[in-house]
Design an enzyme around this catalytic site. Structure first.
Site, short mmCIF file in Angstrom:
data_model
loop_
_atom_site.label_atom_id
_atom_site.label_comp_id
_atom_site.label_asym_id
_atom_site.label_seq_id
_atom_site.Cartn_x
_atom_site.Cartn_y
_atom_site.Cartn_z
N GLU A 144 79.28 30.37 63.52
CA GLU A 144 78.18 29.67 62.85
C GLU A 144 76.89 30.50 62.88
O GLU A 144 76.02 30.30 62.05
CB GLU A 144 77.95 28.30 63.50
CG GLU A 144 79.07 27.32 63.15
CD GLU A 144 78.98 26.01 63.94
OE1 GLU A 144 79.28 24.96 63.37
OE2 GLU A 144 78.63 26.05 65.12
N ASP A 197 85.77 19.43 57.24
CA ASP A 197 86.92 18.51 57.28
C ASP A 197 86.39 17.10 57.05
O ASP A 197 85.17 16.91 57.01
CB ASP A 197 87.62 18.58 58.65
CG ASP A 197 86.65 18.28 59.79
OD1 ASP A 197 86.08 19.23 60.34
OD2 ASP A 197 86.42 17.10 60.10
N1 ADE Z 1 82.57 19.38 63.56
C1 ADE Z 1 83.32 19.69 62.48
N2 ADE Z 1 84.23 18.73 62.24
C2 ADE Z 1 84.06 17.79 63.19
C3 ADE Z 1 84.71 16.57 63.49
N3 ADE Z 1 85.73 16.14 62.74
N4 ADE Z 1 84.30 15.86 64.56
C4 ADE Z 1 83.27 16.30 65.31
N5 ADE Z 1 82.63 17.46 65.09
C5 ADE Z 1 83.01 18.21 64.04
#
Ligand code: ADE
Length: 269
Positions: A37, A236
């Protein structure tokens, strides 16, 4: 002269804090949780040099002509709070920007899209009783008063982020041209891979994205009066496919967040 001294006293008393965080001469601090990142941002720095505090690396240099210090906090709220504190104490930044990835918890958000965090909430801080768990406010150890439940990104940084968002050159994912949107981000010490938890976070807090650091960074900045903003790109949808999706999409998502953050830094005064 007397009037001037009284005025000066009033300003200092009103600020309630003699330490100049949000120091106008300090660098812009940029933090992300993982190396992926922040490494893109660190690779763009000109005249860079690094320092180490408590084993963590801080890279300072010019990004889009602006003095910045960039660091990876590590995952989760405790690591995020620790690194933020080290930055505030040692660099006296004029503002702090978080850049990273998040799970999208509304169906309109797709991988690669970018969220400008308007407000951040620690959904997993609160009270457990026989009826279950209820989110509540954190407490400022300096004033011993309740912090706000939602920490708000600084209006002046939001204004710049919206401006930058209109022109950002984001990477497309599977033919989808990423959008820049804004909303509430929920933070907690868990990777969320549950559609039911997404519905709960959206219904209770109107959150549109979930991650593991933003509100912790926000709490430290709030308590120390350092203006902050959180920028996240979707990796996601925090559902049962989240583990698979994050592997496929985190690089592009991290790059899209870094792109907007770099544009924001360039537009800052
Ligand atoms: N960062 C990226 N995806 C995530 C998720 N599903 N839950 C918590 N932090 C995240």
């Amino acid at each position: 002269m007397r009037t001037f001294r009284i005025l000066l006293f009033c300003i200092i008393a009103a600020s309630g804090n003699l330490v100049a965080f949000g120091d106008p001469n300090g660098p812009i601090a940029i933090v992300g949780a993982f190396d992926e990142e922040v490494s893109l941002l660190q690779s763009k720095l000109v005249d860079k040099h690094s320092t180490t505090f408590l084993g963590l690396k801080f890279v300072r240099g010019l990004l889009n002509g602006k003095d910045v210090v960039v660091a990876a906090t590590g995952m989760g709220k405790v690591n995020a709070a620790m690194t933020t504190t080290i930055i505030l104490e040692n660099f006296h930044p004029r503002a702090l920007i978080f850049s990273g990835i998040a799970g999208g918890i509304v169906p309109t958000l797709r991988p690669g899209d970018v969220v400008i965090g308007l407000k951040l909430i620690q959904y997993d801080y609160g009270i457990i009783n026989d009826s279950g768990f209820k989110t509540g406010p954190t407490v400022d150890p300096i004033t011993e008063k309740d912090n706000p439940l939602f920490f708000e990104s600084a209006p002046e940084l939001l204004e710049i982020a919206f401006k930058a968002g209109k022109k950002a050159k984001l990477n497309a994912l599977h033919g989808h041209n990423p959008t820049v949107t804004s909303g509430i981000i929920a933070t907690g010490d868990a990777f969320v891979a549950s559609a039911a938890k997404c519905t709960e976070l959206n219904q209770k807090f109107k959150a549109i994205a979930v991650e593991m650091e933003g509100a912790a960074v926000a709490q430290i900045c709030y308590q120390q009066k350092c203006p902050f903003i959180v920028i996240r790109s979707i990796s996601d949808n925090a559902d049962s496919n989240a583990h698979e999706d994050i592997q496929k999409f985190y690089r592009t998502a991290a790059a899209n967040s870094a792109e907007l953050v770099s544009d924001i830094a360039g537009l800052m005064p």
